[in-house]
Design a protein around this motif. Structure first.
Motif, mmCIF file in Angstrom:
data_model
loop_
_atom_site.group_PDB
_atom_site.id
_atom_site.type_symbol
_atom_site.label_atom_id
_atom_site.label_comp_id
_atom_site.label_asym_id
_atom_site.label_seq_id
_atom_site.Cartn_x
_atom_site.Cartn_y
_atom_site.Cartn_z
ATOM 1 N N ALA A 56 46.938 -49.952 28.989
ATOM 2 C CA ALA A 56 46.269 -51.218 28.656
ATOM 3 C C ALA A 56 46.065 -52.065 29.905
ATOM 4 O O ALA A 56 45.012 -52.698 30.080
ATOM 5 N N GLU A 57 47.064 -52.102 30.774
ATOM 6 C CA GLU A 57 46.942 -52.897 31.999
ATOM 7 C C GLU A 57 45.826 -52.342 32.888
ATOM 8 O O GLU A 57 45.015 -53.102 33.437
ATOM 9 N N GLN A 58 45.789 -51.033 33.032
ATOM 10 C CA GLN A 58 44.740 -50.418 33.857
ATOM 11 C C GLN A 58 43.358 -50.625 33.245
ATOM 12 O O GLN A 58 42.387 -50.929 33.951
ATOM 13 N N SER A 76 37.552 -45.876 36.963
ATOM 14 C CA SER A 76 37.288 -44.658 36.193
ATOM 15 C C SER A 76 38.097 -44.593 34.905
ATOM 16 O O SER A 76 37.826 -43.752 34.036
ATOM 17 N N SER A 77 39.098 -45.488 34.761
ATOM 18 C CA SER A 77 39.958 -45.432 33.576
ATOM 19 C C SER A 77 39.289 -45.998 32.339
ATOM 20 O O SER A 77 39.758 -45.794 31.223
ATOM 21 N N VAL A 78 38.188 -46.735 32.534
ATOM 22 C CA VAL A 78 37.525 -47.347 31.388
ATOM 23 C C VAL A 78 36.010 -47.249 31.560
ATOM 24 O O VAL A 78 35.474 -47.618 32.609
ATOM 25 N N PRO A 79 35.299 -46.747 30.573
ATOM 26 C CA PRO A 79 33.849 -46.575 30.727
ATOM 27 C C PRO A 79 33.057 -47.864 30.529
ATOM 28 O O PRO A 79 31.946 -48.004 31.039
ATOM 29 N N THR A 80 33.625 -48.825 29.774
ATOM 30 C CA THR A 80 32.907 -50.057 29.452
ATOM 31 C C THR A 80 33.897 -51.200 29.296
ATOM 32 O O THR A 80 35.076 -50.981 29.010
ATOM 33 N N ALA A 81 33.387 -52.426 29.463
ATOM 34 C CA ALA A 81 34.236 -53.618 29.303
ATOM 35 C C ALA A 81 34.154 -54.183 27.898
ATOM 36 O O ALA A 81 34.637 -55.283 27.635
ATOM 37 N N MET A 82 33.583 -53.433 26.975
ATOM 38 C CA MET A 82 33.360 -53.924 25.618
ATOM 39 C C MET A 82 34.673 -54.329 24.925
ATOM 40 O O MET A 82 34.731 -55.279 24.162
ATOM 41 N N ASN A 83 35.750 -53.592 25.212
ATOM 42 C CA ASN A 83 37.017 -53.821 24.530
ATOM 43 C C ASN A 83 38.012 -54.621 25.371
ATOM 44 O O ASN A 83 39.223 -54.526 25.167
ATOM 45 N N VAL A 84 37.522 -55.453 26.289
ATOM 46 C CA VAL A 84 38.402 -56.170 27.212
ATOM 47 C C VAL A 84 39.393 -57.070 26.477
ATOM 48 O O VAL A 84 40.568 -57.171 26.859
ATOM 49 N N LYS A 85 38.961 -57.711 25.382
ATOM 50 C CA LYS A 85 39.871 -58.574 24.625
ATOM 51 C C LYS A 85 40.997 -57.781 23.980
ATOM 52 O O LYS A 85 42.135 -58.245 23.897
ATOM 53 N N ASP A 86 40.679 -56.611 23.508
ATOM 54 C CA ASP A 86 41.707 -55.762 22.889
ATOM 55 C C ASP A 86 42.741 -55.327 23.922
ATOM 56 O O ASP A 86 43.944 -55.304 23.641
ATOM 57 N N TYR A 87 42.272 -54.965 25.125
ATOM 58 C CA TYR A 87 43.214 -54.585 26.185
ATOM 59 C C TYR A 87 44.108 -55.780 26.548
ATOM 60 O O TYR A 87 45.325 -55.625 26.721
ATOM 61 N N ALA A 88 43.490 -56.967 26.650
ATOM 62 C CA ALA A 88 44.243 -58.169 27.006
ATOM 63 C C ALA A 88 45.289 -58.495 25.939
ATOM 64 O O ALA A 88 46.404 -58.926 26.248
ATOM 65 N N LYS A 89 44.927 -58.291 24.688
ATOM 66 C CA LYS A 89 45.863 -58.567 23.589
ATOM 67 C C LYS A 89 47.092 -57.678 23.682
ATOM 68 O O LYS A 89 48.231 -58.134 23.496
ATOM 69 N N ILE A 90 46.881 -56.398 23.995
ATOM 70 C CA ILE A 90 48.009 -55.471 24.128
ATOM 71 C C ILE A 90 48.904 -55.889 25.300
ATOM 72 O O ILE A 90 50.140 -55.927 25.181
ATOM 73 N N VAL A 91 48.300 -56.243 26.433
ATOM 74 C CA VAL A 91 49.071 -56.671 27.605
ATOM 75 C C VAL A 91 49.890 -57.913 27.278
ATOM 76 O O VAL A 91 51.076 -58.009 27.628
ATOM 77 N N LYS A 92 49.276 -58.871 26.571
ATOM 78 C CA LYS A 92 49.970 -60.107 26.216
ATOM 79 C C LYS A 92 51.118 -59.848 25.250
ATOM 80 O O LYS A 92 52.212 -60.417 25.392
ATOM 81 N N GLU A 93 50.883 -58.983 24.279
ATOM 82 C CA GLU A 93 51.940 -58.683 23.301
ATOM 83 C C GLU A 93 53.145 -58.025 23.972
ATOM 84 O O GLU A 93 54.294 -58.363 23.657
ATOM 85 N N LYS A 94 52.892 -57.116 24.893
ATOM 86 C CA LYS A 94 54.004 -56.473 25.607
ATOM 87 C C LYS A 94 54.754 -57.492 26.468
ATOM 88 O O LYS A 94 55.987 -57.452 26.570
ATOM 89 N N SER A 95 53.999 -58.412 27.076
ATOM 90 C CA SER A 95 54.619 -59.462 27.878
ATOM 91 C C SER A 95 55.508 -60.357 27.019
ATOM 92 O O SER A 95 56.623 -60.729 27.417
ATOM 93 N N MET A 96 55.040 -60.690 25.822
ATOM 94 C CA MET A 96 55.833 -61.523 24.909
ATOM 95 C C MET A 96 57.094 -60.798 24.459
ATOM 96 O O MET A 96 58.168 -61.413 24.343
ATOM 97 N N LEU A 97 56.991 -59.509 24.220
ATOM 98 C CA LEU A 97 58.176 -58.730 23.840
ATOM 99 C C LEU A 97 59.212 -58.733 24.963
ATOM 100 O O LEU A 97 60.421 -58.883 24.716
ATOM 101 N N ARG A 98 58.756 -58.603 26.201
ATOM 102 C CA ARG A 98 59.697 -58.645 27.334
ATOM 103 C C ARG A 98 60.338 -60.028 27.451
ATOM 104 O O ARG A 98 61.530 -60.149 27.751
#
Length: 449
Positions: free
Chosen positions: A15-17, A93-115
Motif C-alpha cells: 500500500a505504501e509503495q 512500476s508498482s502501480v499502473p494508474t493513480a485511480m485508486n490513490v485514496k484506497d491506498y492512502a486509507k490502508i496506509v492510514k489504518e495501519k498507522s492508527m493500529l501502530r
C-alpha cells in the motif's frame, strides 16, 4: 500469551509503495490525500522521506517527475543517484494508474492508527503497572491517547513543518477570500470580534468581572450567538445555576422578556408570543447544558470527547471547579485547574470560554476598572489564558448599595486586558439588565430605551 514486543507491527509495504507510485504518476493526487495522510504515517523511513520530497515539490509549484524527485532526494542525502533511480523506478512500476490513490492512502492510514494504538496500549499498561500516578491520572492518559488517535492528531506523532506551512497558507487564502468571517469563532459582537480577530480553536478565553456585572449573561449571549451562526454544538457547564435557571436567562435574553416576569409568571399576551418565537428558535440550536456542581477538568473532557461537531465550550465559573488532585493550597488548586482548561482547549481543538470571579481589589481603588492583578486566587490564570476580557459598568459603582437592579445603566465596557493574538483595548456595548442581554451599540444605541 506472547509478549507484544515480539509481534510484527502492522504495516503494508504494498500500500505504501502503491500510494507513492500513484503520487509520482499523478502529482495532483496529493490534494486528495494530504488532509488525512502525514509523512509519519508511513512505516518505512525511506517512504517518509519520499513523501516529504513530493510534498515539498508540490508546495513550491515545481514540476514533479522522475528527474526532479530523484534530484531532491539526492540533495537531501536520502539516496545516491543510482540507488534513487532504481527505487523510484520500482515505485512507478508498482502501480499502473493513480485511480485508486485514496484506497491506498486509507490502508496506509489504518495501519498507522493500529501502530499508534499499540504504542498507546503499551504506554497505558506501563503506567498502570508502575502505579506512580493516581488512578484518575492513568484513566485520563488512556482517554486522551485513544481520543487523539481517533481524531487523527495523536500527540505521539511528529508533524513535519512543511505540512504546518501548508495549513498556514490555506488559512491565509481563506482570510484573503472571506475576511473577518474566516477569523476563528465569532462572538457576534462585531467591534469585539474585530479587536480579538475572532476566538481561535484551542484558545482559552477568560471573562472576568465582579459579581453582578453580567459575566454569566455575556457568556450565555456568546453561546447562543455561536450556536445560531456556526451550526456547531455549544456545551455549557453551569456550576453555579441549575440548568433550568440558566435556560430561563437565555429565554429572557432571546425573547426580550423581563427576567423578573419570567421568574414570577406575570407574563402578558405579547410576552407569551415573543417567548414562543424564542423557544422555536432556541430549540433548533445545538446547545447542551451540564449543571454538575464542582466538576473537574477531567470529567469535563470525558463528556466533551463524546460530542461531535463541537464549536464552543462555556464554563461558569472557574472558582467553583474542583481540581483532579487533592491540593490544600487553593491558589495552587486554581492554578492546576486553569492549566488543565488550557490543555483541554488544545487537545479538543475548540475554544473554551470560562467566567472567573475577580478579587475585591477594584472596590478599594479610586479608578475601579479591573486589572489583570484582580484575577482571584491565582496569577497563573493570566498566564494560561490566551485572552482575558473584563466586564465593567461605571453606573454599577455610582449607585449606593450597588445591586445589579439598582445599577441599571445601559452602557457596559468589555476591557480586553490580554490578547495573545492581537491588540488590547476596550469596546463599548449595550446592556439591557431587565433582559440580561448585551448587544453591540451599533445595533441599538439606546439599549433599554
Amino acid at each position: 500469551m506472547d509478549n507484544i514486543t515480539d509481534r510484527k507491527l502492522p504495516f503494508s509495504i504494498t500500500a505504501e509503495q502503491s500510494l507513492l507510485g500513484s503520487l509520482i504518476i499523478k502529482p495532483d493526487a496529493i490534494n486528495q490525500v494530504a488532509d488525512f495522510i502525514g509523512a509519519y504515517d508511513f512505516y518505512v523511513s525511506e517512504h517518509t522521506h519520499i513523501y516529504l520530497a513530493l510534498h515539498e515539490l508540490f508546495s513550491i509549484n515545481r514540476q514533479i517527475d522522475y528527474i526532479t524527485l530523484i534530484d531532491t532526494l539526492v540533495a537531501k542525502g536520502v539516496y545516491d543517484k543510482a540507488g534513487g533511480e532504481s527505487y523510484i523506478k520500482q515505485l512507478v512500476s508498482s502501480v499502473p494508474t493513480a485511480m485508486n490513490v485514496k484506497d491506498y492512502a486509507k490502508i496506509v492510514k489504518e495501519k498507522s492508527m493500529l501502530r499508534s494504538l499499540i504504542d498507546a496500549g503499551e504506554e497505558i499498561v506501563e503506567a498502570a503497572f508502575s502505579q506512580h500516578e493516581n488512578v484518575e491520572s492513568i484513566v485520563e492518559l488512556a482517554e486522551q491517547r485513544i481520543y487523539s488517535i481517533a481524531e487523527g492528531h495523536d500527540s505521539k506523532n511528529f508533524v513535519h513543518i512543511e505540512q504546518l506551512i501548508n495549513a498556514v497558507y490555506n488559512n491565509l487564502a481563506d482570510l484573503a477570500q472571506n475576511g473577518i468571517e474566516a477569523r476563528g469563532v465569532k462572538t457576534d459582537f462585531r467591534d469585539l470580534d474585530m479587536m480579538l480577530g475572532g476566538i481561535g480553536n484551542s484558545d482559552l478565553v477568560l471573562i472576568g468581572a465582579r459579581p453582578g456585572m453580567g459575566k454569566t449573561s455575556f457568556a450565555l449571549n456568546i453561546a447562543t450567538n455561536v450556536a445560531a451562526n456556526s451550526g456547531k454544538k455549544v456545551c455549557i457547564f453551569s456550576l453555579e445555576m441549575s440548568g433550568e435557571q440558566l435556560v430561563s436567562r437565555i429565554l429572557s435574553s432571546e425573547a426580550l422578556i423581563d427576567s423578573y416576569l419570567l421568574r414570577t409568571g406575570g407574563l402578558q399576551y405579547e410576552d407569551h408570543r415573543r417567548l414562543a418565537e424564542a423557544v422555536s428558535r432556541l430549540a433548533k440550536l445545538d446547545i447542551l447544558v451540564d449543571d454538575t456542581p464542582g466538576i473537574s477538568v477531567t470529567a469535563m473532557k470525558a463528556k466533551l470527547r463524546r460530542e461531535k461537531n463541537l464549536g464552543l465550550v462555556i464554563i461558569d465559573y472557574l472558582q467553583l471547579m474542583q481540581s483532579d488532585r487533592h491540593i490544600d493550597n487553593r491558589v495552587q488548586e486554581v492554578a492546576d485547574i486553569s492549566r488543565g482548561l488550557k490543555i483541554m482547549a488544545k487537545e479538543l481543538n475548540v475554544p473554551v470560554v470560562c467566567c472567573a470571579q475577580l478579587s475585591r481589589g477594584p472596590e478599594s481603588r479610586t479608578v475601579k476598572k479591573p486589572m489583570l492583578s484582580d484575577l482571584r486566587d491565582s496569577g497563573s490564570i493570566e498566564q494560561d489564558a490566551d485572552t482575558v476580557i473584563f466586564l465593567y459598568r461605571d453606573e454599577y459603582y455610582k449607585e449606593q448599595g450597588g445591586s445589579e437592579a439598582q445599577a441599571a445603566g445601559n452602557v457596559a465596557e468589555a476591557i480586553i486586558a490580554k490578547n495573545r493574538h492581537g491588540s488590547t483595548g476596550s469596546v463599548k456595548m449595550g446592556w439591557m439588565p431587565q433582559y440580561t442581554k448585551f448587544l453591540p451599540l451599533t445595533d441599538k444605541e439606546e439599549p433599554g430605551a
